[in-house]
Design a protein around this motif. Structure first.
Motif, PDB file in Angstrom:
ATOM      1  N   PHE A 132      41.829  77.847  47.792  1.00 33.69           N
ATOM      2  CA  PHE A 132      41.340  78.375  49.063  1.00 33.69           C
ATOM      3  C   PHE A 132      42.430  79.102  49.851  1.00 33.69           C
ATOM      4  O   PHE A 132      42.179  80.148  50.439  1.00 33.69           O
ATOM      5  CB  PHE A 132      40.731  77.258  49.920  1.00 33.69           C
ATOM      6  CG  PHE A 132      40.147  77.779  51.190  1.00 33.69           C
ATOM      7  CD1 PHE A 132      38.910  78.408  51.194  1.00 33.69           C
ATOM      8  CD2 PHE A 132      40.850  77.687  52.381  1.00 33.69           C
ATOM      9  CE1 PHE A 132      38.371  78.923  52.360  1.00 33.69           C
ATOM     10  CE2 PHE A 132      40.321  78.202  53.557  1.00 33.69           C
ATOM     11  CZ  PHE A 132      39.080  78.818  53.545  1.00 33.69           C
ATOM     12  N   SER A 133      43.647  78.584  49.834  1.00 29.56           N
ATOM     13  CA  SER A 133      44.738  79.224  50.592  1.00 29.56           C
ATOM     14  C   SER A 133      45.018  80.626  50.044  1.00 29.56           C
ATOM     15  O   SER A 133      45.254  81.565  50.815  1.00 29.56           O
ATOM     16  CB  SER A 133      46.005  78.372  50.584  1.00 29.56           C
ATOM     17  OG  SER A 133      46.460  78.185  49.262  1.00 29.56           O
ATOM     18  N   ASP A 134      44.975  80.780  48.719  1.00 33.02           N
ATOM     19  CA  ASP A 134      45.181  82.101  48.122  1.00 33.02           C
ATOM     20  C   ASP A 134      44.005  83.026  48.440  1.00 33.02           C
ATOM     21  O   ASP A 134      44.190  84.216  48.707  1.00 33.02           O
ATOM     22  CB  ASP A 134      45.356  81.986  46.606  1.00 33.02           C
ATOM     23  CG  ASP A 134      46.642  81.263  46.222  1.00 33.02           C
ATOM     24  OD1 ASP A 134      47.636  81.374  46.972  1.00 33.02           O
ATOM     25  OD2 ASP A 134      46.648  80.589  45.176  1.00 33.02           O
ATOM     26  N   PHE A 135      42.793  82.489  48.445  1.00 36.41           N
ATOM     27  CA  PHE A 135      41.604  83.265  48.790  1.00 36.41           C
ATOM     28  C   PHE A 135      41.715  83.767  50.226  1.00 36.41           C
ATOM     29  O   PHE A 135      41.455  84.938  50.517  1.00 36.41           O
ATOM     30  CB  PHE A 135      40.361  82.390  48.609  1.00 36.41           C
ATOM     31  CG  PHE A 135      39.079  83.045  49.032  1.00 36.41           C
ATOM     32  CD1 PHE A 135      38.649  84.227  48.466  1.00 36.41           C
ATOM     33  CD2 PHE A 135      38.283  82.450  50.001  1.00 36.41           C
ATOM     34  CE1 PHE A 135      37.453  84.821  48.853  1.00 36.41           C
ATOM     35  CE2 PHE A 135      37.091  83.040  50.391  1.00 36.41           C
ATOM     36  CZ  PHE A 135      36.674  84.226  49.817  1.00 36.41           C
ATOM     37  N   SER A 136      42.152  82.904  51.121  1.00 36.64           N
ATOM     38  CA  SER A 136      42.340  83.280  52.519  1.00 36.64           C
ATOM     39  C   SER A 136      43.365  84.402  52.643  1.00 36.64           C
ATOM     40  O   SER A 136      43.159  85.367  53.386  1.00 36.64           O
ATOM     41  CB  SER A 136      42.785  82.052  53.330  1.00 36.64           C
ATOM     42  OG  SER A 136      42.960  82.380  54.682  1.00 36.64           O
ATOM     43  N   ASP A 137      44.459  84.296  51.893  1.00 33.30           N
ATOM     44  CA  ASP A 137      45.490  85.342  51.906  1.00 33.30           C
ATOM     45  C   ASP A 137      44.945  86.654  51.326  1.00 33.30           C
ATOM     46  O   ASP A 137      45.260  87.733  51.829  1.00 33.30           O
ATOM     47  CB  ASP A 137      46.725  84.898  51.109  1.00 33.30           C
ATOM     48  CG  ASP A 137      47.540  83.835  51.827  1.00 33.30           C
ATOM     49  OD1 ASP A 137      47.315  83.616  53.041  1.00 33.30           O
ATOM     50  OD2 ASP A 137      48.407  83.220  51.173  1.00 33.30           O
ATOM     51  N   ILE A 187      41.754  87.747  51.318  1.00 31.55           N
ATOM     52  CA  ILE A 187      40.833  88.351  52.273  1.00 31.55           C
ATOM     53  C   ILE A 187      41.580  88.830  53.517  1.00 31.55           C
ATOM     54  O   ILE A 187      41.242  89.845  54.108  1.00 31.55           O
ATOM     55  CB  ILE A 187      39.703  87.359  52.662  1.00 31.55           C
ATOM     56  CG1 ILE A 187      38.908  86.954  51.406  1.00 31.55           C
ATOM     57  CG2 ILE A 187      38.776  87.955  53.717  1.00 31.55           C
ATOM     58  CD1 ILE A 187      38.363  88.112  50.604  1.00 31.55           C
ATOM     59  N   GLY A 188      42.631  88.117  53.889  1.00 33.56           N
ATOM     60  CA  GLY A 188      43.433  88.489  55.053  1.00 33.56           C
ATOM     61  C   GLY A 188      44.397  89.638  54.800  1.00 33.56           C
ATOM     62  O   GLY A 188      45.089  90.089  55.706  1.00 33.56           O
ATOM     63  N   GLY A 189      44.479  90.101  53.543  1.00 31.74           N
ATOM     64  CA  GLY A 189      45.351  91.222  53.223  1.00 31.74           C
ATOM     65  C   GLY A 189      46.790  90.841  52.943  1.00 31.74           C
ATOM     66  O   GLY A 189      47.646  91.707  52.767  1.00 31.74           O
ATOM     67  N   LYS A 190      47.080  89.541  52.866  1.00 26.57           N
ATOM     68  CA  LYS A 190      48.449  89.093  52.607  1.00 26.57           C
ATOM     69  C   LYS A 190      48.757  88.985  51.111  1.00 26.57           C
ATOM     70  O   LYS A 190      49.904  88.873  50.724  1.00 26.57           O
ATOM     71  CB  LYS A 190      48.684  87.722  53.247  1.00 26.57           C
ATOM     72  CG  LYS A 190      48.584  87.722  54.745  1.00 26.57           C
ATOM     73  CD  LYS A 190      48.776  86.319  55.289  1.00 26.57           C
ATOM     74  CE  LYS A 190      48.458  86.247  56.759  1.00 26.57           C
ATOM     75  NZ  LYS A 190      48.363  84.873  57.229  1.00 26.57           N
ATOM     76  N   LEU A 191      47.691  88.972  50.287  1.00 31.01           N
ATOM     77  CA  LEU A 191      47.856  88.830  48.843  1.00 31.01           C
ATOM     78  C   LEU A 191      47.051  89.922  48.157  1.00 31.01           C
ATOM     79  O   LEU A 191      45.867  90.098  48.424  1.00 31.01           O
ATOM     80  CB  LEU A 191      47.362  87.446  48.397  1.00 31.01           C
ATOM     81  CG  LEU A 191      47.392  87.127  46.904  1.00 31.01           C
ATOM     82  CD1 LEU A 191      48.837  87.120  46.382  1.00 31.01           C
ATOM     83  CD2 LEU A 191      46.744  85.779  46.636  1.00 31.01           C
ATOM     84  N   ASP A 192      47.709  90.663  47.278  1.00 32.81           N
ATOM     85  CA  ASP A 192      47.059  91.716  46.505  1.00 32.81           C
ATOM     86  C   ASP A 192      46.319  91.084  45.325  1.00 32.81           C
ATOM     87  O   ASP A 192      46.849  90.183  44.669  1.00 32.81           O
ATOM     88  CB  ASP A 192      48.120  92.705  46.011  1.00 32.81           C
ATOM     89  CG  ASP A 192      47.544  93.777  45.122  1.00 32.81           C
ATOM     90  OD1 ASP A 192      46.786  94.621  45.636  1.00 32.81           O
ATOM     91  OD2 ASP A 192      47.849  93.757  43.917  1.00 32.81           O
ATOM     92  N   GLY A 193      45.108  91.555  45.053  1.00 31.42           N
ATOM     93  CA  GLY A 193      44.300  91.004  43.973  1.00 31.42           C
ATOM     94  C   GLY A 193      44.968  91.108  42.610  1.00 31.42           C
ATOM     95  O   GLY A 193      44.934  90.173  41.814  1.00 31.42           O
TER      96      GLY A 193
END
Length: 98
Positions: free
Chosen positions: A59-64, A66-72
């Motif tokens: 969930f924390s990675d999913f949040s990042d 969607i929040g734009g902090k983590l590139d797919g």
């Protein structure tokens, strides 16, 4: 952010997009977000239905994500994101989520 808050954010973003002809499910340890891309605009819910493509992540990675902090792509390459089903649908998501 909670799952409900992320779902609402995704629902708001999807309301500005066109249908893309596939279904996608984000499966996390705190629940799912289901996108019905056959609807116009795409429908976003927390229904746990079968999808053309399922993306599994914490969930924390999913949040990042969607929040734009983590590139797919980075998430996938580092093992934070696992894709089941149609990889082509996953590739479409990059433009849908922006």
């Amino acid at each position: 952010m909670t799952l409900a808050e992320l779902t609402a954010k995704m629902k708001e973003g999807a309301s500005k997009k066109s249908s893309f002809g596939n279904t996608v499910k984000f499966a996390t340890d705190q629940g799912v977000v289901y996108i019905d891309g056959n609807a116009n605009p795409p429908d976003v819910s927390n229904d746990d239905k079968a999808a053309d493509c399922t993306l599994r992540m914490d969930f924390s990675d999913f949040s990042d994500l969607i929040g734009g902090k983590l590139d797919g792509m980075t998430a996938f390459m580092t093992g934070k994101l696992k894709i089941e089903g149609d990889m082509g649908v996953a590739m479409k998501l990059q433009s849908i989520l922006r």
